[in-house]
Enzyme design. Structure first.
Site, PDB file in Angstrom:
ATOM      1  N   GLN A   1      -4.839   9.254  -0.211  1.00 18.15           N
ATOM      2  CA  GLN A   1      -4.033  10.485  -0.287  1.00 18.15           C
ATOM      3  C   GLN A   1      -4.678  11.633   0.497  1.00 18.15           C
ATOM      4  O   GLN A   1      -4.160  12.752   0.478  1.00 18.15           O
ATOM      5  CB  GLN A   1      -3.844  10.914  -1.745  1.00 18.15           C
ATOM      6  CG  GLN A   1      -3.088   9.919  -2.595  1.00 18.15           C
ATOM      7  CD  GLN A   1      -1.624   9.763  -2.180  1.00 18.15           C
ATOM      8  OE1 GLN A   1      -1.067  10.571  -1.446  1.00 18.15           O
ATOM      9  NE2 GLN A   1      -0.999   8.699  -2.637  1.00 18.15           N
TER      10      GLN A   1
ATOM     11  N   LYS B   1       0.821   5.229   4.310  1.00 16.07           N
ATOM     12  CA  LYS B   1       0.820   6.584   3.738  1.00 16.07           C
ATOM     13  C   LYS B   1       0.506   7.632   4.806  1.00 16.07           C
ATOM     14  O   LYS B   1       0.528   8.829   4.528  1.00 16.07           O
ATOM     15  CB  LYS B   1      -0.206   6.679   2.611  1.00 16.07           C
ATOM     16  CG  LYS B   1       0.190   5.876   1.382  1.00 16.07           C
ATOM     17  CD  LYS B   1      -0.712   6.155   0.227  1.00 16.07           C
ATOM     18  CE  LYS B   1      -0.620   5.123  -0.862  1.00 16.07           C
ATOM     19  NZ  LYS B   1       0.571   5.241  -1.722  1.00 16.07           N
TER      20      LYS B   1
ATOM     21  N   HIS C   1      -6.411   5.809  -9.083  1.00 12.19           N
ATOM     22  CA  HIS C   1      -5.267   4.898  -8.988  1.00 12.19           C
ATOM     23  C   HIS C   1      -5.721   3.539  -9.525  1.00 12.19           C
ATOM     24  O   HIS C   1      -6.904   3.209  -9.427  1.00 12.19           O
ATOM     25  CB  HIS C   1      -4.889   4.807  -7.507  1.00 12.19           C
ATOM     26  CG  HIS C   1      -3.633   4.054  -7.217  1.00 12.19           C
ATOM     27  ND1 HIS C   1      -3.584   2.679  -7.154  1.00 12.19           N
ATOM     28  CD2 HIS C   1      -2.387   4.486  -6.939  1.00 12.19           C
ATOM     29  CE1 HIS C   1      -2.351   2.301  -6.847  1.00 12.19           C
ATOM     30  NE2 HIS C   1      -1.598   3.369  -6.722  1.00 12.19           N
TER      31      HIS C   1
ATOM     32  N   ASP D   1     -11.889   6.618  -1.816  1.00 10.61           N
ATOM     33  CA  ASP D   1     -10.501   6.186  -1.630  1.00 10.61           C
ATOM     34  C   ASP D   1      -9.760   7.343  -0.956  1.00 10.61           C
ATOM     35  O   ASP D   1      -9.436   8.348  -1.594  1.00 10.61           O
ATOM     36  CB  ASP D   1      -9.906   5.853  -3.006  1.00 10.61           C
ATOM     37  CG  ASP D   1      -8.407   5.588  -2.947  1.00 10.61           C
ATOM     38  OD1 ASP D   1      -7.800   5.785  -1.873  1.00 10.61           O
ATOM     39  OD2 ASP D   1      -7.835   5.197  -3.981  1.00 10.61           O
TER      40      ASP D   1
ATOM     41  N   CYS E   1       0.834   4.609 -11.245  1.00  7.37           N
ATOM     42  CA  CYS E   1      -0.302   3.672 -11.159  1.00  7.37           C
ATOM     43  C   CYS E   1      -1.603   4.351 -11.561  1.00  7.37           C
ATOM     44  O   CYS E   1      -2.661   4.138 -10.952  1.00  7.37           O
ATOM     45  CB  CYS E   1      -0.447   3.080  -9.759  1.00  7.37           C
ATOM     46  SG  CYS E   1       0.884   1.996  -9.320  1.00  7.37           S
TER      47      CYS E   1
HETATM   48  N1  PLP Z   1      -5.327   4.938  -3.978  1.00  5.00           N
HETATM   49  C1  PLP Z   1      -4.532   5.999  -4.106  1.00  5.00           C
HETATM   50  C2  PLP Z   1      -5.136   7.331  -4.409  1.00  5.00           C
HETATM   51  C3  PLP Z   1      -3.154   5.855  -3.951  1.00  5.00           C
HETATM   52  O1  PLP Z   1      -2.357   6.919  -4.089  1.00  5.00           O
HETATM   53  C4  PLP Z   1      -2.625   4.575  -3.667  1.00  5.00           C
HETATM   54  C5  PLP Z   1      -1.162   4.384  -3.548  1.00  5.00           C
HETATM   55  O2  PLP Z   1      -0.389   5.094  -4.116  1.00  5.00           O
HETATM   56  C6  PLP Z   1      -3.499   3.514  -3.528  1.00  5.00           C
HETATM   57  C7  PLP Z   1      -4.835   3.721  -3.691  1.00  5.00           C
HETATM   58  C8  PLP Z   1      -3.007   2.141  -3.213  1.00  5.00           C
HETATM   59  O3  PLP Z   1      -2.539   2.089  -1.900  1.00  5.00           O
HETATM   60  P1  PLP Z   1      -1.846   0.763  -1.324  1.00  5.00           P
HETATM   61  O4  PLP Z   1      -0.795   0.366  -2.296  1.00  5.00           O
HETATM   62  O5  PLP Z   1      -1.309   1.200  -0.015  1.00  5.00           O
HETATM   63  O6  PLP Z   1      -2.922  -0.270  -1.182  1.00  5.00           O
END
Ligand code: PLP
Length: 421
Positions: free
Chosen positions: A218, A241, A138, A215, A379
């Protein structure tokens, strides 16, 4: 659902015990209609809906336990402080962290990664040192590292992704050099659904004394995560999430790293004492929590974690796996559909393109039928480049979704094809 662990139930038995209608009743928004059609919410990878207990926890907090925390001697402040610290202990248990002081509350995954990108590079990286990320990250696990290219002259290397949407582990191994100081990898891809072999990725990095940030944005909503078992050095996720509120997330870090990296932001809470001559920073975890934290959000996040634990992470994984298999089979049966992400280990994310229909057109048409999906690059523009597309349609599932909803979605895709092709 804890019974599943005690008696080692089969997947079928776990499914038998799971009642989706009971679960759905906990989510008032799922009863809504859009354009006079029942809402089918398949945008769970972007954010999840909130069960009543989470919303009630927020309401209860502001009505009954609202006072700024940590510095107050009065009753309300102490009650709010206890709520916030109990939430931290709940997150600790949820991730099986060794200590509650390894749990830092942040605004979300993005802020947690930025914190590590800023503080870790400051403490441990010199110009030309390198971070390894992957092509399926992401943007929030790419851009914070890229910003350090400009600020500290570090380099960023990228693990390639295979045709089935998996990480190429040989390619990963080849990227290590004397200059590698950190690996930062997503546990589950938000586009492909691929569940990466993070235990193996961490083992390979540790064999070269390189720490790993995972990270988990998900992953945490869909599977049990044990940071000690993974041996992750940093693990991050977002509250919204995982059925919790927006604006709160978690950075787990091993104490040995958190102790050695500098604070990310300065201000109240993160100090032990301040004078114009010299300021001393607070101990963990407060060193990383400058300013008034979201002490209501933290308790609501803890409530959300408790909620999914009561359903059972195993039941969630099995049920969502069934939904994904059903949706994949039905979508492929339509013919002329490309599914992006065919990894052996996948979570409930289905990215696709149908025929020559533009993802936005598909998304708009599905929306008119009450089906919420996400369209675009999700993203993850570097991954779109690898896939050779500008964007995809993404349906992402939760344990509160049903096969009947998938039928509505498939009928919508079919309809779009008759109208737009
Ligand atoms: N990392 C992953 C794999 C994501 O899917 C997302 C959000 O879609 C993020 C990071 C960013 O999360 P946040 O916008 O809640 O900080």
């Amino acid at each position: 659902m804890y019974l599943a662990f005690v008696y080692r139930l089969t997947s079928e038995e776990v499914l038998d015990m799971f009642d989706v209608e009971t679960v759905r009743a906990d989510f008032p928004i799922l009863g809504h209609t859009v354009y006079d059609r029942p809402l089918v919410y398949f945008d769970n990878a972007a954010t999840t809906q909130k069960p009543r207990v989470v919303v009630e926890k927020i309401e209860h907090g502001y009505y009954n336990v609202n006072a700024n925390i940590h510095r107050g001697v009065h009753f309300l402040s102490q009650a709010a402080t206890e709520g916030h610290e109990e939430a931290r202990r709940r997150v600790q248990r949820f991730l099986n962290a060794r200590s509650a002081s390894e749990i830092i509350f942040t605004r979300g995954t993005t802020e947690a990664i930025n914190l590590v990108a800023s503080s870790f590079t400051e403490a441990f990286m010199r110009p030309d040192d390198e971070v390894i990320v992957t092509a399926m990250e992401h943007h929030s696990n790419i851009v914070p590292w890229q910003m350090q290219i400009g600020r500290r002259g570090i380099g960023v290397k990228v693990v390639p992704v295979t045709g089935s949407g998996e990480l190429c582990l040989e390619g990963y191994e080849r990227l290590f050099s004397r200059r590698t100081k950190l690996v930062s990898v997503t546990h589950v891809s938000n586009v492909l659904g691929t569940v990466n072999p993070v235990r193996e990725i961490i083992r390979m990095a540790h064999a070269r004394n390189v720490p790993v940030l995972v990270d988990g944005a998900q992953a945490v909503p869909h599977m049990g995560v044990d940071v000690q078992e993974l041996d992750a050095d940093f693990y991050v996720f977002s509250g919204h999430k995982v059925y919790g509120p927006t604006g709160i997330g978690v950075l787990y870090g091993k104490e040995k790293w958190l102790d050695r990296i500098p604070p990310y932001q300065g201000g109240g809470e993160m100090i032990a004492s301040v004078s114009f001559e010299e300021t001393f920073f607070n101990e963990l975890p407060f060193k990383f929590e400058a300013g008034t934290p979201d002490y209501i959000g933290s308790t609501a996040l803890a409530e959300a974690l408790g909620y999914i634990e009561r359903i059972g992470m195993e039941a969630i994984a099995v049920y969502e796996g069934e939904l994904l298999a059903y949706a994949t089979e039905r979508l492929l049966a339509l013919g002329d559909v490309r599914i992006f992400g065919q990894a052996a280990q996948k979570s409930g994310v289905l990215s696709f393109l149908a025929g020559r229909i533009h993802p936005y057109d598909m998304g708009l048409l599905l929306d008119r039928l009450g089906v919420a999906v996400r369209t675009g690059h999700h993203c993850a523009q570097p991954l779109m480049k690898v896939l050779g597309v500008e964007g995809t349609v993404r349906a992402s599932f939760s344990f509160y979704n049903t096969r009947e909803e998938i039928d509505v979605f498939i009928a919508g895709v079919e309809r779009a094809r008759t109208m737009l092709e």
